[in-house]
Scaffold this active site. Structure first.
Site, PDB file in Angstrom:
ATOM      1  N   TYR A  26       0.793  -1.229   0.000  1.00 48.53           N
ATOM      2  CA  TYR A  26       0.000   0.000   0.000  1.00 48.53           C
ATOM      3  C   TYR A  26       0.827   1.281   0.000  1.00 48.53           C
ATOM      4  CZ  TYR A  26      -3.569  -3.413   1.110  1.00 48.53           C
ATOM      5  OH  TYR A  26      -4.398  -4.490   1.066  1.00 48.53           O
ATOM      6  N   HIS A 104      -8.363   2.029  -5.805  1.00 45.78           N
ATOM      7  CA  HIS A 104      -7.539   1.103  -5.016  1.00 45.78           C
ATOM      8  C   HIS A 104      -6.079   1.462  -5.184  1.00 45.78           C
ATOM      9  CE1 HIS A 104     -10.922  -1.452  -4.063  1.00 45.78           C
ATOM     10  NE2 HIS A 104     -11.276  -1.363  -5.318  1.00 45.78           N
TER      11      HIS A 104
END
Length: 146
Positions: A26, A104
């Site tokens: 991430y 995302h």
């Protein structure tokens, strides 16, 4: 009160841990880092953002309804894990007229097979994924053009 120049940026569960949680997937940016860059970008585009995060599905649904009632320009939604499980978010998106852009940080299709299904994406105007924090900037640019 929001208006047609406001873009809601809604973030789902565990996104409050950005920068700490699995940075190899991430990235190292926190949600605050992303918000700061989006605020600057929004100003350049003549927009404002309303950035929110919740670990609770009902809050996200309430905020989608609020976006519709307030007549905001668009919603950028990173539903986190609810992407793959939430028929309720799917239904909330389908029930509003405000365009929703699913975002995302990682590319769900390059990950575990259970992440390949997105109930949110099936209801959203479009999806931007896999570009890390840049995914949000790309979504904001898209929202400005809607």
């Amino acid at each position: 009160m929001a208006d047609a120049k406001t873009v809601f940026v809604l973030n789902g569960p565990n996104l409050n841990l950005l920068g700490l949680r699995e940075p190899e997937i991430y990235g190292h940016d926190t949600l605050d880092d992303i918000a700061d860059r989006l605020e600057d970008q929004a100003q350049e585009l003549g927009l404002s953002i309303d950035m929110r995060q919740s670990n609770h599905e009902g809050h996200l649904i309430d905020w989608l309804h609020e976006a519709n009632a307030d007549g905001v320009k668009a919603v950028i939604l990173n539903p986190g894990g609810y992407t793959h499980t939430s028929v309720a978010l799917h239904d909330a998106i389908k029930s509003i007229t405000v365009p929703v852009i699913e975002v995302h940080l990682s590319n769900p299709h390059a990950r575990e097979s259970f992440r390949h299904i997105s109930y949110v994406g099936r209801a959203a105007k479009g999806t931007i994924a896999g570009f890390g924090a840049l995914s949000y900037a790309l979504a904001l640019d898209a929202a400005a053009r809607l």
